[in-house]
Enzyme design. Sequence first.
Site, PDB file in Angstrom:
ATOM      1  N   THR A  47       0.818  -1.202   0.000  1.00  0.00           N
ATOM      2  CA  THR A  47       0.000   0.000   0.000  1.00  0.00           C
ATOM      3  C   THR A  47       0.859   1.261   0.000  1.00  0.00           C
ATOM      4  OG1 THR A  47      -1.576   1.273   1.366  1.00  0.00           O
ATOM      5  CG2 THR A  47      -0.093  -0.201   2.518  1.00  0.00           C
ATOM      6  N   ASP A  48       0.286   2.356  -0.505  1.00  0.00           N
ATOM      7  CA  ASP A  48       1.002   3.626  -0.432  1.00  0.00           C
ATOM      8  C   ASP A  48       1.027   4.190   0.982  1.00  0.00           C
ATOM      9  OD1 ASP A  48      -1.685   4.270  -0.274  1.00  0.00           O
ATOM     10  OD2 ASP A  48      -1.635   5.838  -1.796  1.00  0.00           O
ATOM     11  N   GLU A  49       0.235   3.620   1.892  1.00  0.00           N
ATOM     12  CA  GLU A  49       0.180   4.139   3.259  1.00  0.00           C
ATOM     13  C   GLU A  49       1.478   3.919   4.028  1.00  0.00           C
ATOM     14  OE1 GLU A  49      -3.463   3.591   5.480  1.00  0.00           O
ATOM     15  OE2 GLU A  49      -4.507   3.014   3.645  1.00  0.00           O
ATOM     16  N   TYR A  58      -1.700  -0.645  11.060  1.00  0.00           N
ATOM     17  CA  TYR A  58      -1.840  -1.264   9.736  1.00  0.00           C
ATOM     18  C   TYR A  58      -0.664  -0.905   8.837  1.00  0.00           C
ATOM     19  CZ  TYR A  58      -3.153  -1.380   4.811  1.00  0.00           C
ATOM     20  OH  TYR A  58      -3.146  -1.553   3.451  1.00  0.00           O
ATOM     21  N   LYS A 105       2.527  -3.233   7.283  1.00  0.00           N
ATOM     22  CA  LYS A 105       2.757  -3.375   5.844  1.00  0.00           C
ATOM     23  C   LYS A 105       4.157  -2.884   5.476  1.00  0.00           C
ATOM     24  CE  LYS A 105       0.565  -4.606   2.982  1.00  0.00           C
ATOM     25  NZ  LYS A 105       0.482  -5.986   2.379  1.00  0.00           N
TER      26      LYS A 105
END
Length: 330
Positions: free
Chosen positions: A119-121, A146, A150
Amino acid sequence: MRLLVTGGAGFIGANFVRLTLSHRPDVSVTVLDLLTYAGNTASLPEDPRVTLVKGDIADAEMVDALVREADAVVHFAAESHNDNSLDDPWPFVHTNLVGTFQLLEAARRHRVRFHHVSTDEVYGDLPLEGGERFTPDTPYNPSSPYSSTKAGSDLMVRAWVRSFGLEATISNCSNNYGPFQHVEKFIPRQITNLIDGVRPKLYGAGLNVRDWIHVDDHNRAVWTILESGRIGETYLIGADGEVDNRTVIETILELTGHEPTDYDHVADRPGHDLRYAIDATRLREELGWEPVYPDFRAGLAATIDWYRAHEAWWRPQKLETELRYQRLGR
């Protein structure tokens, strides 16, 4: 080709399986999914080329047996909802870190091609003003349990490539939308609330910006990277779909025949990232990928139509989801 797809009964994974079956007649798919609340067997097509195995990616023995029989692994499985990670971080550590470790070790033992979906998060957030975007070289700065787990799983993949020669690639994608997305997520929650005659909910002022991409465009990019990506590289997947959350809600209201102000504000989420934006130059120029759905408004309209037509799919999830949000005050 024998493909092992982890998390293949979840939103993005199930759409990946469907895309694969429709475009790759030479591929058979084994789906490994724990079938938690976010996994749904009804999202998978009935097809003899699909085998579903219920199991935990942190189960070393099961993972080893399945990876041994595969030509490639596409790793979607993850605990992925920020609100849930704030409520209970442990499942995110177990699945996103321990589970990824078991998959990497199995792929290393059996010399199986590995693609890790992220993810870009992991990059944190960007200022609301200015044109800065995430690139593969942006430093990691996760802000939630989260995104931090990741980020940790991404770094493990990089280490296994460098330390053990694992044939692996990574993709970090922006926010997905489209069919088969759980109603706890932002867009389907608002759509299904409106179908039920409930006013949508907006965190804070709704100025937070996300870079939206249709799930089919994401999955076409994953296939492009799996087939043509350079081993050890990270590719960012985005479709230039930056929209703030307030505009998303107002567009959904407009497309469903409501006044654009017919929504309620709720307290903002802790640590809510301001803005995400993807620079997908490497993916576009090096691998030639382009989105099929560049118009977010048109994709959103099609998504609304899908949820209207598939109430039997999302209805069983809805009540429990809204009760959980009520307990959290969101």
